[in-house]
Scaffold this motif. Structure first.
Motif, PDB file in Angstrom:
ATOM      1  N   ASP A 306       0.811  -1.215   0.000  1.00  0.00           N
ATOM      2  CA  ASP A 306       0.000   0.000   0.000  1.00  0.00           C
ATOM      3  C   ASP A 306       0.854   1.279   0.000  1.00  0.00           C
ATOM      4  OD1 ASP A 306      -2.322  -1.495   0.098  1.00  0.00           O
ATOM      5  OD2 ASP A 306      -2.313  -1.566   2.297  1.00  0.00           O
ATOM      6  N   ALA A 307       2.153   1.138   0.134  1.00  0.00           N
ATOM      7  CA  ALA A 307       3.029   2.311   0.263  1.00  0.00           C
ATOM      8  C   ALA A 307       3.262   2.995  -1.080  1.00  0.00           C
ATOM      9  CB  ALA A 307       4.365   1.908   0.869  1.00  0.00           C
ATOM     10  N   ASP A 308       3.445   4.310  -1.012  1.00  0.00           N
ATOM     11  CA  ASP A 308       3.875   5.081  -2.188  1.00  0.00           C
ATOM     12  C   ASP A 308       5.404   5.046  -2.177  1.00  0.00           C
ATOM     13  OD1 ASP A 308       4.411   6.855  -4.199  1.00  0.00           O
ATOM     14  OD2 ASP A 308       2.955   8.367  -3.554  1.00  0.00           O
ATOM     15  N   VAL A 309       5.962   3.988  -2.752  1.00  0.00           N
ATOM     16  CA  VAL A 309       7.391   3.700  -2.603  1.00  0.00           C
ATOM     17  C   VAL A 309       8.305   4.808  -3.131  1.00  0.00           C
ATOM     18  CG1 VAL A 309       9.255   2.106  -3.242  1.00  0.00           C
ATOM     19  CG2 VAL A 309       7.031   1.217  -2.500  1.00  0.00           C
ATOM     20  N   ALA A 445       9.050  12.333   8.291  1.00  0.00           N
ATOM     21  CA  ALA A 445       7.600  12.290   8.520  1.00  0.00           C
ATOM     22  C   ALA A 445       6.857  12.000   7.217  1.00  0.00           C
ATOM     23  CB  ALA A 445       7.131  13.618   9.120  1.00  0.00           C
ATOM     24  N   ILE A 446       7.334  12.630   6.108  1.00  0.00           N
ATOM     25  CA  ILE A 446       6.709  12.378   4.797  1.00  0.00           C
ATOM     26  C   ILE A 446       6.912  10.924   4.389  1.00  0.00           C
ATOM     27  CG2 ILE A 446       6.868  12.932   2.338  1.00  0.00           C
ATOM     28  CD1 ILE A 446       7.571  15.800   3.170  1.00  0.00           C
ATOM     29  N   ALA A 447       8.147  10.414   4.618  1.00  0.00           N
ATOM     30  CA  ALA A 447       8.421   9.013   4.280  1.00  0.00           C
ATOM     31  C   ALA A 447       7.525   8.072   5.092  1.00  0.00           C
ATOM     32  CB  ALA A 447       9.891   8.704   4.532  1.00  0.00           C
ATOM     33  N   LEU A 448       7.340   8.383   6.366  1.00  0.00           N
ATOM     34  CA  LEU A 448       6.495   7.554   7.219  1.00  0.00           C
ATOM     35  C   LEU A 448       5.038   7.609   6.760  1.00  0.00           C
ATOM     36  CD1 LEU A 448       6.608   5.772   9.760  1.00  0.00           C
ATOM     37  CD2 LEU A 448       6.049   7.815  11.108  1.00  0.00           C
ATOM     38  N   TYR A 449       4.582   8.799   6.359  1.00  0.00           N
ATOM     39  CA  TYR A 449       3.213   8.945   5.874  1.00  0.00           C
ATOM     40  C   TYR A 449       3.022   8.171   4.573  1.00  0.00           C
ATOM     41  CZ  TYR A 449      -1.060  11.086   4.117  1.00  0.00           C
ATOM     42  OH  TYR A 449      -2.326  11.292   3.622  1.00  0.00           O
ATOM     43  N   ALA A 450       4.047   8.263   3.665  1.00  0.00           N
ATOM     44  CA  ALA A 450       3.929   7.573   2.377  1.00  0.00           C
ATOM     45  C   ALA A 450       3.984   6.045   2.535  1.00  0.00           C
ATOM     46  CB  ALA A 450       5.053   8.026   1.443  1.00  0.00           C
ATOM     47  N   ARG A 452       2.353   4.354   4.706  1.00  0.00           N
ATOM     48  CA  ARG A 452       0.965   3.954   5.046  1.00  0.00           C
ATOM     49  C   ARG A 452       0.933   2.784   6.031  1.00  0.00           C
ATOM     50  NH1 ARG A 452       0.455   5.309  -0.530  1.00  0.00           N
ATOM     51  NH2 ARG A 452      -0.995   7.080  -0.802  1.00  0.00           N
ATOM     52  N   ILE A 453       1.933   2.662   6.869  1.00  0.00           N
ATOM     53  CA  ILE A 453       1.947   1.527   7.809  1.00  0.00           C
ATOM     54  C   ILE A 453       0.968   1.719   8.950  1.00  0.00           C
ATOM     55  CG2 ILE A 453       4.344   0.932   7.286  1.00  0.00           C
ATOM     56  CD1 ILE A 453       5.188   2.415   9.778  1.00  0.00           C
ATOM     57  N   PHE A 454       0.464   2.972   9.158  1.00  0.00           N
ATOM     58  CA  PHE A 454      -0.465   3.206  10.250  1.00  0.00           C
ATOM     59  C   PHE A 454      -1.907   3.273   9.754  1.00  0.00           C
ATOM     60  CE2 PHE A 454       3.487   5.260  11.874  1.00  0.00           C
ATOM     61  CZ  PHE A 454       3.721   4.371  12.913  1.00  0.00           C
ATOM     62  N   ARG A 455      -2.125   2.903   8.513  1.00  0.00           N
ATOM     63  CA  ARG A 455      -3.501   2.973   7.981  1.00  0.00           C
ATOM     64  C   ARG A 455      -4.137   1.595   8.015  1.00  0.00           C
ATOM     65  NH1 ARG A 455      -3.377   7.036   2.735  1.00  0.00           N
ATOM     66  NH2 ARG A 455      -2.418   8.803   3.803  1.00  0.00           N
TER      67      ARG A 455
END
Length: 455
Positions: A306-309, A445-450, A452-455
């Protein structure tokens, strides 16, 4: 004879006219004096209080004095020229004025073709991004990929480094066919290369002021180039130590033009080291990005579907680079705070304006241009760093306060790098560039958001 003093012309001047003009010169930095006849001229410009830059024209070429003169010497020279006596020429070191192309090459400026290559690479980015049809772009390697975009953005840097290397190789190869002759060092000291007149905001560089004389076919020649490349900083100090006045040296010159001469035909070690290091850094960056967007991206995509790699990788790598810079900067400051201190003197101190246009609006900032001189190991050096590693700018009142604090003639403490004494400042900053730490944290923070591990 004709005397021109700051655009005031006197025909058939008398000795009294010359003495009076020099005594009443004032402090105008644009002041000059020129005495000419049908065979040439001698002229001088005010450099600073009590010192003048001297030059003469023989009717065929212009020659500049290697060192400035005071008012007394200037009067003696002009009065001798007025009386037709040219004995004053033999008492000084004169440097024949080079053509603009030769002067630019000697100063280490890039050749026209190298500049054109970099500009062409920038134009190519625009053509690929905005002009070429989509059907053509699909035929290009890495078209439409993140790695392809990174390659395109880095193209001008690669072209610039390549042009630097090619230019150095061409210089060395061309000089291999030059003839050698014995010469003698006539001048050896440090000098400061300042920004062009009218653009005082810029980097001041310490360079070797070395002159040597030699004979070719019974004719005297003088040269000033030490190396085929630009030499500055600690390499300049090494050159001055290597070529003391009076030393007999081997001079290499172009047999088609003996005025094109040099003491060292090999590429300067500073340039070789710099180009090599830059190539290694570029290769590591290119290899790292290639791995990240190919194998690394595939591995991450498999484990994090699901990540925006691409965004995650780019943000993480950029944040890591910013964090490494912060750590390196803190270590640099720690070493700088232990630098030795020597006494120096403020040479000049003025406020300069800088105008920039953003979104159609002109913004004006003010910079204190404070130049100071100091001596290390017998070499007189110059610098314009008020705060180490920082460009000080702001409002006009802010800049004026710094100029008032460091007025011309003031004695100051100078902090200098013992490994490279040309790197010096009046104030050593102790604060870390926390803004870069903030950039690094934002990227993470942007890398962590991209991810998507918390979604």
């Amino acid at each position: 004879m004709e005397l021109d003093v700051h655009d005031r012309i006197t025909a058939d001047p008398t000795p009294e006219d010359i003495v009076r003009a020099i005594d009443q010169r004032g402090d105008d930095p644009d002041w000059f004096i020129n005495l000419s006849d049908d065979d040439g001229y001698v002229e001088a410009e005010l450099e600073r209080a009590g010192r003048f830059r001297l030059a003469y024209h023989s009717g065929k070429a212009r020659f500049d004095a290697a060192e400035t003169v005071d008012a007394a010497a200037l009067k003696t020279i002009f009065l001798a020229y007025l009386n037709g006596n040219d004995g004053w020429r033999a008492n000084r070191n004169w440097l024949r004025k080079a053509s603009p192309a030769k002067a630019a090459e000697a100063a280490g400026e890039p050749p026209v073709w190298a500049i054109a290559a970099v500009v062409a690479s920038l134009a190519l980015i625009f053509v690929i991004a905005e002009v070429l049809p989509e059907s053509w772009l699909e035929q290009l390697p890495f078209a439409g990929t993140t790695f392809g975009g990174i390659l395109l953005i880095g193209l001008p840097m690669v072209v610039m480094v390549g042009a630097m290397i090619i230019n150095a190789v061409l210089k060395v190869r061309r000089a291999k066919g030059w003839v050698q002759v014995q010469g003698r060092i006539t001048l050896s000291k440090m000098a400061a290369r300042r920004p062009p007149a009218g653009n005082e905001i810029g980097t001041l560089v310490n360079v070797p002021d070395v002159a040597y004389s030699f004979k070719v076919g019974g004719q005297d020649y003088r040269g000033t180039r030490v190396s085929l490349g630009d030499i500055s900083g600690k390499y300049a100090e090494e050159a001055v130590a290597r070529y003391p006045v009076g030393k007999m040296v081997t001079v290499f010159y172009d047999p088609a033009d003996p005025e094109t001469c040099v003491l060292e035909r090999e590429a300067p070690k500073g340039a070789v080291k710099g180009c090599g290091l830059l190539l290694v850094v570029l290769a590591l960056l290119a290899g790292g990005f290639y791995w990240a967007v190919t194998q690394g991206a595939e591995g991450l995509k498999a484990s994090m579907p699901d990540a925006d790699v691409p965004v995650m990788l780019f943000a993480a790598l950029f944040g890591l680079a910013a964090l490494l810079f912060v750590v390196a900067h803190r270590r640099y400051l720690a070493r700088a705070n232990a630098w030795p201190v020597t006494q120096g003197e403020i040479v000049s101190s003025v406020v300069e304006q800088r105008r920039s246009t953003e979104n159609g609006r002109t913004r004006t900032t003010y910079l204190p241009v404070v130049e100071f001189a100091y001596t290390v190991a017998g070499n007189r050096l110059h610098s314009r760093q008020v705060k180490l590693g920082l460009e000080v700018s702001g409002s006009e009142s802010f800049a004026q306060k710094i100029v008032d604090r460091y007025q011309a003639g003031t004695k100051v403490d100078v902090h200098y790098d013992p490994q490279d004494p040309s790197n010096a400042a009046l104030e050593n900053p102790t604060e870390t560039k926390w803004i870069l730490l903030g950039v690094a944290l934002a990227c993470f923070a942007i890398a962590l958001y991209a991810s998507r591990i918390f979604r």
